[in-house]
Design a protein around this motif. Structure first.
Motif, mmCIF file in Angstrom:
data_model
loop_
_atom_site.group_PDB
_atom_site.id
_atom_site.type_symbol
_atom_site.label_atom_id
_atom_site.label_comp_id
_atom_site.label_asym_id
_atom_site.label_seq_id
_atom_site.Cartn_x
_atom_site.Cartn_y
_atom_site.Cartn_z
ATOM 1 N N GLY A 77 30.085 76.423 4.672
ATOM 2 C CA GLY A 77 29.049 77.381 5.060
ATOM 3 C C GLY A 77 29.464 78.259 6.229
ATOM 4 O O GLY A 77 29.096 79.438 6.293
ATOM 5 N N HIS A 78 30.248 77.684 7.155
ATOM 6 C CA HIS A 78 30.660 78.475 8.330
ATOM 7 C C HIS A 78 31.587 79.621 7.940
ATOM 8 O O HIS A 78 31.637 80.637 8.632
ATOM 9 C CB HIS A 78 31.305 77.577 9.388
ATOM 10 N N ILE A 79 32.314 79.469 6.814
ATOM 11 C CA ILE A 79 33.186 80.554 6.342
ATOM 12 C C ILE A 79 32.331 81.743 5.908
ATOM 13 O O ILE A 79 32.599 82.906 6.280
ATOM 14 C CB ILE A 79 34.068 80.084 5.158
ATOM 15 N N LYS A 80 31.277 81.454 5.143
ATOM 16 C CA LYS A 80 30.394 82.527 4.673
ATOM 17 C C LYS A 80 29.611 83.152 5.826
ATOM 18 O O LYS A 80 29.410 84.373 5.852
ATOM 19 C CB LYS A 80 29.436 81.978 3.611
ATOM 20 N N ARG A 133 23.627 88.421 1.192
ATOM 21 C CA ARG A 133 23.859 87.589 0.004
ATOM 22 C C ARG A 133 24.608 86.315 0.377
ATOM 23 O O ARG A 133 24.295 85.222 -0.111
ATOM 24 C CB ARG A 133 24.651 88.380 -1.044
ATOM 25 N N MET A 134 25.610 86.445 1.253
ATOM 26 C CA MET A 134 26.367 85.260 1.681
ATOM 27 C C MET A 134 25.508 84.314 2.514
ATOM 28 O O MET A 134 25.617 83.092 2.394
ATOM 29 C CB MET A 134 27.619 85.688 2.454
ATOM 30 N N MET A 135 24.648 84.875 3.355
ATOM 31 C CA MET A 135 23.743 84.019 4.142
ATOM 32 C C MET A 135 22.850 83.197 3.216
ATOM 33 O O MET A 135 22.628 82.006 3.448
ATOM 34 C CB MET A 135 22.862 84.881 5.051
ATOM 35 N N VAL A 136 22.340 83.835 2.180
ATOM 36 C CA VAL A 136 21.485 83.129 1.229
ATOM 37 C C VAL A 136 22.278 82.031 0.521
ATOM 38 O O VAL A 136 21.779 80.921 0.311
ATOM 39 C CB VAL A 136 20.883 84.118 0.208
ATOM 40 N N ASP A 137 23.539 82.321 0.183
ATOM 41 C CA ASP A 137 24.403 81.327 -0.483
ATOM 42 C C ASP A 137 24.555 80.057 0.354
ATOM 43 O O ASP A 137 24.674 78.955 -0.188
ATOM 44 C CB ASP A 137 25.801 81.911 -0.746
#
Length: 336
Positions: A77-80, A133-137
C-alpha cells in the motif's frame, strides 16, 4: 550573491541515508509512475513524462516510504500511496506553472511553454485522477481522507496566493498561511499516510504529521531565500524569477516592512507596476542585504526545522528516523 551557513566539519548535509533505505521501494514507485502516467491519448504521457523525468528528488514519496518502513509495514500500500503523493505534487507543478506563467522548471522549459496552458492543466487533472484511483486501491479510508484533504488545502493555497498577488501589504502570518497550504500540507500528508497504512498509533501519526508540516514550511522558506540568494544552476530557474513575476515572498515582505518610504516606493514600482528589470533586481538584492531579509528568512526556516526535529524526538531510534532528521538539515543547507 550567496548566503553562507556554517556546516560542521565541512560536510554538506545529504539525504543519502533516505535514498539507501528507500531505494528498493522507490524502484517500485518509479515503475508504477511510468505505468499510471500511460494513456492511449498520446499527449498525456508526453507531458507527464516531461516533468516526471526532469530530475526532481522525489523527496515527498521517499518520506512516505520511510515513515511506513519505520513501523515495520510489509504490504504494498505504501508504494501506491507514495506514487499518489508524487502525482499530486506533479499535478500541482503543472498547474502552478500555468498560474505563475513560468517559463522554466528545473532548468527545462515548462510543459506550458511546449504544449500550452490548456494541455498542462488537463494533464495535471489526469494525474490527480490517477492518484485518487491508487488511493482507493489501497483500501484505507484514513489515508484517502488525509490525501484528499491535502488536495483541497493545496487548491485553497493556490487561490489564496492568487488573491494576494502583488500585494505588498501581505503580512508574515498571511504568507505563512499560503505556504502552509501550498507546500507544507502535502509534506504533512506524505509523512502521515505511511504510519497510517502501517497501523501506527495516533500519537506516532501526529508526530509525523507535525514533522511533515514544519519540514514543508522550512523547505518553502528556503526556496523563498534561494530566489534572491541562490545559484541558477542549482535552482533550475533564474535567480530573481520570483521578483520578475511580482511574487510577494517572505524576503520581500521583510524588506518592504523595514524599508524607508523611498524604498517602499521602489518595491511598489517593482512588484505592483512590473518594473523588474536587471537593474531593479540588483537594487532589490542590495536592499535585502541591508535589511537582513534573506538571513532572517533562513532563520525562520531554521526555526521550523527545529520544530520538525522536536516532533520526531519521542519516536524510537530507527534508521528511518535518522534519515528523516537528515532531510531537515539537507533542506536548509540548500542555501549554501
Amino acid at each position: 550573491m550567496g548566503v553562507v551557513l556554517n556546516i560542521e566539519d565541512g560536510k554538506r548535509p545529504s539525504i543519502n541515508r533516505l535514498l539507501e533505505l528507500t531505494a528498493a521501494d522507490m524502484g517500485r514507485v518509479n515503475e508504477l509512475i511510468l505505468s499510471k502516467a500511460g494513456s492511449d491519448v498520446e499527449m498525456i504521457p508526453e507531458i507527464a513524462n516531461h516533468l516526471i523525468s526532469s530530475g526532481g528528488k522525489r523527496l515527498r514519496p521517499m518520506v512516505t516510504l520511510a515513515t511506513a518502513q519505520m513501523f515495520g509495514y510489509s504490504g504494498d500500500g505504501h508504494i501506491k500511496l507514495a506514487t499518489s503523493v508524487e502525482f499530486m505534487h506533479t499535478a500541482t507543478l503543472l498547474h502552478d506553472d500555468v498560474v505563475d506563467e513560468s517559463d522554466l522548471r528545473r532548468g527545462r522549459k515548462t510543459a506550458r511553454m511546449i504544449w500550452g496552458n490548456q494541455a498542462s492543466v488537463l494533464v495535471g487533472d489526469f494525474l490527480l485522477g490517477q492518484a485518487f484511483r491508487m488511493m482507493v486501491d489501497v483500501g484505507s479510508l484514513e489515508a484517502l481522507d488525509i490525501l484528499s484533504t491535502a488536495a483541497s488545502i493545496i487548491a485553497e493555497g493556490e487561490v489564496m496566493q492568487l488573491a494576494a498577488a502583488k500585494n505588498l501589504e501581505t503580512t508574515e502570518d498571511e504568507h505563512f498561511a499560503v505556504i502552509k497550504a501550498k507546500t507544507a500540507a502535502l509534506f504533512s500528508a506524505a509523512a502521515e499516510v505511511g504510519p497510517v497504512v502501517a497501523g501506527a498509533t495516533r500519537t506516532d501519526r501526529a508526530a509525523l504529521r507535525s514533522y511533515g508540516m514544519n519540514l514543508g514550511l522550512a523547505f518553502q522558506l528556503i526556496d523563498d531565500a534561494l530566489d534572491y540568494g541562490g545559484d541558477s544552476k542549482k535552482l533550475g530557474k533564474n535567480v530573481g524569477d520570483d521578483f520578475r513575476e511580482g511574487k510577494v515572498t517572505l524576503p520581500v515582505i521583510l524588506c518592504y516592512r523595514r524599508g524607508t518610504a523611498e524604498e517602499r516606493a521602489f518595491w511598489k514600482q517593482a512588484i505592483e507596476d512590473n518594473v523588474a528589470d536587471d537593474a531593479a533586481l540588483e537594487k532589490a538584492l542590495a536592499l535585502m542585504t541591508r535589511h537582513g531579509a534573506i538571513a532572517d528568512t533562513i532563520g525562520r526556516a531554521r526555526h521550523f526545522g527545529e520544530i520538525a526535529r522536536d516532533a520526531l524526538a519521542p519516536l524510537p531510534a530507527t534508521p528511518q528516523k535518522a534519515a528523516l532528521l537528515d532531510v531537515i538539515d539537507f533542506c536548509i543547507s540548500r542555501v549554501v
